[in-house]
Structures are given as structure tokens and as C-alpha cells.
Design a protein around this motif. Structure first.
Motif, PDB file in Angstrom:
ATOM      1  N   GLY A 148       0.808  -1.211   0.000  1.00 50.19           N
ATOM      2  CA  GLY A 148       0.000   0.000   0.000  1.00 50.19           C
ATOM      3  C   GLY A 148       0.842   1.262   0.000  1.00 50.19           C
ATOM      4  N   ASP A 149       0.485   2.188  -0.853  1.00 44.18           N
ATOM      5  CA  ASP A 149       1.124   3.504  -0.912  1.00 44.18           C
ATOM      6  C   ASP A 149       0.061   4.524  -0.521  1.00 44.18           C
ATOM      7  OD1 ASP A 149       1.920   6.107  -1.941  1.00 44.18           O
ATOM      8  OD2 ASP A 149       3.505   5.090  -3.049  1.00 44.18           O
ATOM      9  N   LEU A 150       0.158   5.038   0.698  1.00 41.29           N
ATOM     10  CA  LEU A 150      -0.901   5.884   1.226  1.00 41.29           C
ATOM     11  C   LEU A 150      -0.942   7.257   0.561  1.00 41.29           C
ATOM     12  CD1 LEU A 150      -3.082   5.499   3.411  1.00 41.29           C
ATOM     13  CD2 LEU A 150      -1.674   6.915   4.912  1.00 41.29           C
ATOM     14  N   VAL A 151       0.197   7.781   0.167  1.00 38.97           N
ATOM     15  CA  VAL A 151       0.220   9.101  -0.466  1.00 38.97           C
ATOM     16  C   VAL A 151      -0.427   9.036  -1.845  1.00 38.97           C
ATOM     17  CG1 VAL A 151       1.690  10.950  -1.338  1.00 38.97           C
ATOM     18  CG2 VAL A 151       2.226   9.859   0.849  1.00 38.97           C
ATOM     19  N   GLU A 152       0.002   8.062  -2.659  1.00 37.01           N
ATOM     20  CA  GLU A 152      -0.622   7.898  -3.971  1.00 37.01           C
ATOM     21  C   GLU A 152      -2.115   7.624  -3.830  1.00 37.01           C
ATOM     22  OE1 GLU A 152       0.921   7.956  -7.210  1.00 37.01           O
ATOM     23  OE2 GLU A 152       2.528   8.919  -6.069  1.00 37.01           O
ATOM     24  N   THR A 153      -2.468   6.845  -2.827  1.00 30.02           N
ATOM     25  CA  THR A 153      -3.882   6.563  -2.572  1.00 30.02           C
ATOM     26  C   THR A 153      -4.642   7.842  -2.249  1.00 30.02           C
ATOM     27  OG1 THR A 153      -3.488   4.275  -1.878  1.00 30.02           O
ATOM     28  CG2 THR A 153      -5.470   5.347  -1.032  1.00 30.02           C
ATOM     29  N   ASN A 198       1.626   8.563  16.463  1.00 25.98           N
ATOM     30  CA  ASN A 198       0.954   9.799  16.067  1.00 25.98           C
ATOM     31  C   ASN A 198       1.594  10.398  14.815  1.00 25.98           C
ATOM     32  OD1 ASN A 198      -1.083   9.901  18.041  1.00 25.98           O
ATOM     33  ND2 ASN A 198       0.338  10.758  19.544  1.00 25.98           N
ATOM     34  N   VAL A 199       1.598   9.604  13.760  1.00 31.96           N
ATOM     35  CA  VAL A 199       2.095  10.037  12.466  1.00 31.96           C
ATOM     36  C   VAL A 199       1.623   9.013  11.429  1.00 31.96           C
ATOM     37  CG1 VAL A 199       4.291   8.764  12.591  1.00 31.96           C
ATOM     38  CG2 VAL A 199       4.152  10.880  11.233  1.00 31.96           C
ATOM     39  N   LEU A 200       1.427   9.446  10.215  1.00 38.38           N
ATOM     40  CA  LEU A 200       1.105   8.508   9.135  1.00 38.38           C
ATOM     41  C   LEU A 200       2.385   8.028   8.466  1.00 38.38           C
ATOM     42  CD1 LEU A 200      -1.919  10.310   7.416  1.00 38.38           C
ATOM     43  CD2 LEU A 200      -1.996   8.082   8.565  1.00 38.38           C
ATOM     44  N   TYR A 201       2.345   6.789   7.991  1.00 42.36           N
ATOM     45  CA  TYR A 201       3.467   6.231   7.238  1.00 42.36           C
ATOM     46  C   TYR A 201       3.062   6.047   5.777  1.00 42.36           C
ATOM     47  CZ  TYR A 201       6.121   5.477  11.473  1.00 42.36           C
ATOM     48  OH  TYR A 201       6.828   5.678  12.639  1.00 42.36           O
ATOM     49  N   TRP A 202       4.016   6.296   4.909  1.00 41.12           N
ATOM     50  CA  TRP A 202       3.775   6.288   3.474  1.00 41.12           C
ATOM     51  C   TRP A 202       3.446   4.883   2.967  1.00 41.12           C
ATOM     52  CZ3 TRP A 202       6.320  10.622   0.383  1.00 41.12           C
ATOM     53  CH2 TRP A 202       5.949  10.596  -0.961  1.00 41.12           C
ATOM     54  N   TRP A 210       6.673  -2.692   7.771  1.00 37.55           N
ATOM     55  CA  TRP A 210       6.918  -1.245   7.815  1.00 37.55           C
ATOM     56  C   TRP A 210       8.373  -0.885   7.486  1.00 37.55           C
ATOM     57  CZ3 TRP A 210       2.479   1.255   8.138  1.00 37.55           C
ATOM     58  CH2 TRP A 210       1.407   0.674   8.816  1.00 37.55           C
ATOM     59  N   GLN A 211       9.095  -1.798   6.817  1.00 35.21           N
ATOM     60  CA  GLN A 211      10.527  -1.579   6.619  1.00 35.21           C
ATOM     61  C   GLN A 211      10.857  -0.350   5.773  1.00 35.21           C
ATOM     62  OE1 GLN A 211      12.942  -5.005   5.513  1.00 35.21           O
ATOM     63  NE2 GLN A 211      11.522  -6.402   6.573  1.00 35.21           N
ATOM     64  N   MET A 212       9.946   0.119   4.938  1.00 37.86           N
ATOM     65  CA  MET A 212      10.201   1.351   4.193  1.00 37.86           C
ATOM     66  C   MET A 212      10.378   2.528   5.148  1.00 37.86           C
ATOM     67  SD  MET A 212      10.291   0.896   0.825  1.00 37.86           S
ATOM     68  CE  MET A 212       9.747   2.387   0.026  1.00 37.86           C
ATOM     69  N   ASN A 213       9.645   2.513   6.250  1.00 42.48           N
ATOM     70  CA  ASN A 213       9.861   3.440   7.373  1.00 42.48           C
ATOM     71  C   ASN A 213       9.932   4.903   6.925  1.00 42.48           C
ATOM     72  OD1 ASN A 213      10.206   4.079  10.102  1.00 42.48           O
ATOM     73  ND2 ASN A 213      12.438   4.070   9.906  1.00 42.48           N
ATOM     74  N   LEU A 216       5.335  10.497   7.361  1.00 41.77           N
ATOM     75  CA  LEU A 216       4.961  11.695   6.603  1.00 41.77           C
ATOM     76  C   LEU A 216       5.062  12.917   7.503  1.00 41.77           C
ATOM     77  CD1 LEU A 216       1.876  10.397   4.578  1.00 41.77           C
ATOM     78  CD2 LEU A 216       4.293  10.392   3.954  1.00 41.77           C
ATOM     79  N   GLU A 217       6.178  13.620   7.366  1.00 45.30           N
ATOM     80  CA  GLU A 217       6.434  14.834   8.124  1.00 45.30           C
ATOM     81  C   GLU A 217       6.577  16.000   7.158  1.00 45.30           C
ATOM     82  OE1 GLU A 217       8.836  12.724  11.836  1.00 45.30           O
ATOM     83  OE2 GLU A 217       9.970  13.667  10.195  1.00 45.30           O
ATOM     84  N   GLY A 218       5.956  17.110   7.515  1.00 41.06           N
ATOM     85  CA  GLY A 218       5.942  18.249   6.598  1.00 41.06           C
ATOM     86  C   GLY A 218       7.148  19.141   6.692  1.00 41.06           C
ATOM     87  N   TYR A 219       7.400  19.863   5.571  1.00 41.20           N
ATOM     88  CA  TYR A 219       6.432  20.100   4.525  1.00 41.20           C
ATOM     89  C   TYR A 219       6.935  19.528   3.199  1.00 41.20           C
ATOM     90  CZ  TYR A 219       3.218  22.410   1.370  1.00 41.20           C
ATOM     91  OH  TYR A 219       2.290  22.651   0.402  1.00 41.20           O
ATOM     92  N   ASN A 220       6.001  18.891   2.478  1.00 39.13           N
ATOM     93  CA  ASN A 220       6.238  18.437   1.110  1.00 39.13           C
ATOM     94  C   ASN A 220       4.882  18.322   0.413  1.00 39.13           C
ATOM     95  OD1 ASN A 220       5.201  16.015   2.167  1.00 39.13           O
ATOM     96  ND2 ASN A 220       7.233  15.156   2.496  1.00 39.13           N
ATOM     97  N   GLU A 221       4.723  17.365  -0.472  1.00 38.46           N
ATOM     98  CA  GLU A 221       3.486  17.259  -1.248  1.00 38.46           C
ATOM     99  C   GLU A 221       2.370  16.491  -0.556  1.00 38.46           C
ATOM    100  OE1 GLU A 221       5.871  13.593  -2.752  1.00 38.46           O
ATOM    101  OE2 GLU A 221       6.188  15.482  -1.670  1.00 38.46           O
ATOM    102  N   CYS A 222       2.559  16.087   0.705  1.00 38.11           N
ATOM    103  CA  CYS A 222       1.685  15.093   1.325  1.00 38.11           C
ATOM    104  C   CYS A 222       0.592  15.649   2.241  1.00 38.11           C
ATOM    105  CB  CYS A 222       2.525  14.091   2.114  1.00 38.11           C
ATOM    106  SG  CYS A 222       3.788  13.253   1.131  1.00 38.11           S
ATOM    107  N   LEU A 223       0.362  16.951   2.243  1.00 36.90           N
ATOM    108  CA  LEU A 223      -0.667  17.516   3.118  1.00 36.90           C
ATOM    109  C   LEU A 223      -2.018  16.849   2.900  1.00 36.90           C
ATOM    110  CD1 LEU A 223      -1.683  19.675   5.134  1.00 36.90           C
ATOM    111  CD2 LEU A 223      -2.022  21.193   3.160  1.00 36.90           C
ATOM    112  N   ILE A 224      -2.380  16.586   1.658  1.00 40.95           N
ATOM    113  CA  ILE A 224      -3.688  16.017   1.352  1.00 40.95           C
ATOM    114  C   ILE A 224      -3.878  14.652   2.003  1.00 40.95           C
ATOM    115  CG2 ILE A 224      -2.964  14.903  -0.797  1.00 40.95           C
ATOM    116  CD1 ILE A 224      -6.328  16.693  -0.110  1.00 40.95           C
ATOM    117  N   THR A 225      -2.793  13.939   2.251  1.00 42.60           N
ATOM    118  CA  THR A 225      -2.906  12.608   2.860  1.00 42.60           C
ATOM    119  C   THR A 225      -3.488  12.721   4.264  1.00 42.60           C
ATOM    120  OG1 THR A 225      -0.932  11.989   1.604  1.00 42.60           O
ATOM    121  CG2 THR A 225      -1.658  10.461   3.311  1.00 42.60           C
TER     122      THR A 225
END
Length: 455
Positions: A148-153, A198-202, A210-213, A216-225
Motif C-alpha cells: 500500500g502507498d498511502l500518499v498515492e492513494t 501519532n504520524v502517518l506512514y507512506w 513497515w521496513q520502508m519506514n 509523513l512529516e511536513g512540509y512536502n506534497e503530502c498535506l492532502i494525505t
């Protein structure tokens, strides 16, 4: 318009001999009769073809890439992109509203896409970054990126919600398609992707866990997630994940300026100039930054400032690249020119400038800098059309200095062009997304305000 230009040039040739400079001047004068609105419609309609004429045929989704010459790596012609397909869903709504396709045709395509996604591989409700358009199976984006790729999702979901809002009051067929997208988005287990923190993982993988580890910490393109995760009526995250994870307990705020322009937030890995321009696009195709704020930023100011810094950097042009200027700027991730002249990929930005301009950078920024963006569109269309224009709009990347163009397309670059031009012209996609009840609830939950939408 083309026929008029040909007649004009013929007249110029027989009247003035072979004065090529005069011919070029007359040709440009003839072309420039097109208005800004007409020019935008030409670009929007041509770019829309990426998601209609050149979509992956079995799924109806957006291909990861489209090479007009047909020269793909193995099976790449059938790889579809989750995030780019989210932009593509919005593009289809735009295309219907503009009459590029009929509503019946558009709904039929949207129905096909929904049915394909319902059967495709999912991982706690999230789709993978790439999907095989023939089978619906995950196509690994990397060795460990096979789940699963949560950002692309989240990019995909923003498109789904827009489609649902567009169709939900239509006829019975339209309502049925809207219901399919509603069910799909409610199946994403956003809370799972906190991994009990208390954070989302990509990423999450069924074989690599969870090895990709990648938190999602700002700031980048992931606010919408985070906004999608907070808006979910079935698997919502707690607001703490946004404030403690994404905003790093306030550490996201920046006091830095460039060209006397405040950056406002800390751009990950690009704190001097700000990041690639797609950071001002991907989260904001549906999320309207106008009048949008929380305790960390005013988001229109944030994005406009980043674009203006990019613009001023290209005018300053410390790399001394030819043609850079007010009508040739825009640094963002795209295809790129390798040192040997071959085609590669790079995240262009002021701190990583390779002399390659990505048309999507300026075009998709039109909602922030309309005059400056239109200058680039007009320059490329009128003065460099032979080098930069193709079957699905402007090619992905160009280096006029090196007489080089990547005559290829990427969904994640063409999509924001169509969507942001539409938002600039009508605000349609912003209105649909922002008026979704769950989105309003999610924004309120995270502490956002938007006077424009009564939040």
C-alpha cells in the motif's frame, strides 16, 4: 487558425521575398491573435487527451507514462499510476464539463475505472503506487515498495470524492457510479497506516511490513494525505497525528525568506528556496488554498510564495542557462537530461537546477501566478511549438539551451495541468471537492479555516 497562418505566410513570402525574419515576425503576429482564454482551452483540451485517448485501455486508468514513439521498457505501456489516475479522474470531470467528451461517455469511462479499482490489489484498503493495467495486480515500485502507498492513494481518493460529488445528484446511472466511488474511498484504513503512532506512514508491505519506514512529516506534497485521513467516516486518524507527526509539534514553521519572500514552512531538504513546484500542485488539485489556513500557514500565501521564489530564481539565473526568464521558467520533478544527453528523471528545483524546464511547473501554477504562467504557455506555444508540443499537450521536459526535449509524458505532470487550468478558469474541481461534507469535517477536525467554504 492554422489555415489563416498558412495564407498569411504565403502572402508574406510573395510580397517580401525570402526575408525569413519578417516571415517569422508575421507568423508570430498571426498566431498571437489567439486570446488567453482560447490558448488555455487549446492546452487544456490537448492535455486532456492523455487521460482519454491515451489511457491504459483495459482499466481506463492513467498510464504512468506515455511515449508517443511506442518505445517503452518491458510492459511499461500497461503500468497505471494510482496518484496520476486521481488527477485523471478530475481531468475527466473537467473534460465532461467542457464538452470535450459527452457526459454519457465520461460516466461510462468512470464506471469502468471504478470496477477495475474494486478488483485491484489493495492493502488495508490502500492501493499500490503502480498497478498492472491488465491484471489489477501490484507492480512493485521498488523492492520493498510492493504494498500500500498511502500518499498515492490519497491523490486517487481526492479524485474519487470529486467524481462522487459531480455525479451524486444525476440520473440513476450517474448516482450508481457515484455510489461505487463512495464505497471505494470508505474502504481505506487510514488509521492502520499510523502503525500505532501519532504520524502517518507512506508505505506498508505484506512481505516487508513497515521496513520502508517513511513517516509523513511536513512540509512536502503530502498535506492532502492527512486531510483525507482525518476526513474518513470509517477509519479516521486522530488530530494528534497531524499536529505531532506532520507538523512536528510546530517544528514545521519556518522564519526563512528568499528574495524577501517568506517560505512560511520548512520545505524538507530544500529550506533555502523551497522544493520542486509540484509541492504547490498535488495536494491542491481539489484542496482549494484560497482563504485556507491553520495555525501553521496561510496556504495560498505558502504556495504563491514558493512559485514566486522559483520564478525570481529563474530570472536571476545563476547557472546562466540560455532562455531562462519571465517567459521560460518552472522547476519541478519531471523527465530530465542526463549529462550524456540521454533521458533521465530528476526533481528540479532552484537547489537542483539542471537547465531543464518542465512545462507543468509554470502551467500548473497558473492559479497562483496567472500572468507569469500564461507568459510561459504563450512563449512555448507560439515560439517553440515544434520542439515542445505533441499529441497530449506540451512534452514533459525541455532544455532549449541544449536543443533537447523529452518527447514523453507523465500522468503526474499532465494531470495537474488540466486540473489547475480548470480551477483557474472556473474553480469547478475545487468547489466539488471542498463542498464534500466529509472534507469539511476533516478540515475542521485538524483546525483549518476557509471563509470561502464556510469552515
Amino acid at each position: 487558425m492554422i489555415r489563416i497562418s498558412v495564407l498569411f505566410l504565403a502572402f508574406a513570402f510573395f510580397s517580401c521575398g525570402s526575408n525569413s525574419d519578417k516571415q517569422k515576425e508575421n507568423q508570430q503576429t498571426s498566431v498571437k491573435k489567439i486570446t488567453d482564454e482560447q490558448l488555455l482551452d487549446v492546452v487544456q483540451k490537448q492535455t486532456f487527451k492523455y487521460f482519454w485517448d491515451y489511457a491504459e485501455p483495459n482499466s481506463g486508468l492513467a498510464r504512468e507514462r506515455f511515449h508517443p514513439d511506442g518505445n517503452y521498457p518491458e510492459n511499461d505501456a500497461h503500468i497505471v499510476t494510482t496518484g496520476g489516475s486521481g488527477f485523471g479522474l478530475m481531468a475527466i470531470v473537467s473534460g465532461i464539463s467542457r464538452g470535450y467528451v459527452t457526459k454519457e461517455e465520461g460516466v461510462k469511462r468512470l464506471d469502468k475505472i471504478a470496477d477495475f479499482l474494486a478488483k485491484a490489489d489493495r492493502f488495508h484498503g490502500a492501493w499500490s503506487h503502480w498497478i498492472d493495467g491488465n491484471t489489477g495486480k501490484v507492480k512493485p515500485f521498488g523492492i520493498k515498495d510492493n504494498g500500500g502507498d498511502l500518499v498515492e492513494t490519497s491523490f486517487l481518493i481526492s479524485g474519487m470524492i470529486t467524481v462522487r460529488e459531480y455525479l451524486k445528484t444525476g440520473n440513476e446511472k450517474e448516482k450508481a457510479v457515484a455510489a461505487k466511488y463512495d464505497a471505494l474511498w470508505k474502504g481505506v484504513e487510514w488509521q492502520w497506516f499510523t502503525n500505532n503512532k501519532n504520524v502517518l506512514y507512506w508505505h506498508w508491505s505484506p512481505t516487508y511490513d513497515w521496513q520502508m519506514n517513511f513517516p509523513l512529516e511536513g512540509y512536502n506534497e503530502c498535506l492532502i494525505t492527512y486531510i483525507m485521513a482525518a476526513s474518513s467516516p470509517t477509519h479516521a486518524i486522530d488530530a494528534k497525528a497531524y499536529h505531532e507527526g506532520w507538523a512536528r509539534s510546530g517544528g514545521i514553521v519556518s522564519s526563512k525568506t528568499k528574495y524577501d519572500i517568506p517560505l512560511i514552512l520548512k520545505h524538507n531538504g530544500a529550506e533555502e528556496f523551497g522544493g520542486p513546484l509540484f509541492w504547490t500542485h498535488y495536494s491542491y488539485v481539489g484542496l482549494d488554498p484560497n482563504q485556507l489556513s491553520d495555525k501553521y500557514a496561510n496556504y495560498f500565501d505558502l504556495n504563491k510564495n514558493q512559485v514566486e521564489i522559483d520564478y525570481k530564481y529563474c530570472i536571476e539565473n545563476p547557472g546562466k542557462f540560455k532562455y531562462y526568464g519571465p517567459d521560460y521558467w518552472g522547476l519541478t520533478a519531471s523527465y530530465s537530461r542526463n549529462a550524456d544527453g540521454s533521458v533521465g528523471y530528476d526533481a528540479h528545483m532552484p537547489s537542483n537546477d539542471k537547465g531543464v524546464i518542465s512545462p507543468t511547473g509554470a502551467i500548473s501554477s497558473i492559479v497562483y501566478t496567472p500572468k507569469e504562467s500564461l507568459a510561459v504557455i504563450r512563449n512555448l506555444y507560439e515560439n517553440h511549438k515544434n520542439e515542445t508540443w505533441g499529441e497530449a499537450g506540451f512534452y514533459d521536459a525541455v532544455s532549449l539551451q541544449n536543443n533537447w526535449t523529452a518527447k514523453r509524458y507523465l500522468a503526474i505532470d499532465q494531470g495537474p495541468e488540466v486540473v489547475m487550468i480548470e480551477n483557474y478558469r472556473s474553480g469547478l474541481l475545487w468547489k466539488l471537492f471542498m463542498n464534500a461534507p466529509e472534507v469539511k469535517q476533516g478540515l475542521l477536525k485538524l483546525g483549518f479555516k476557509s471563509g470561502k467554504y464556510g469552515i
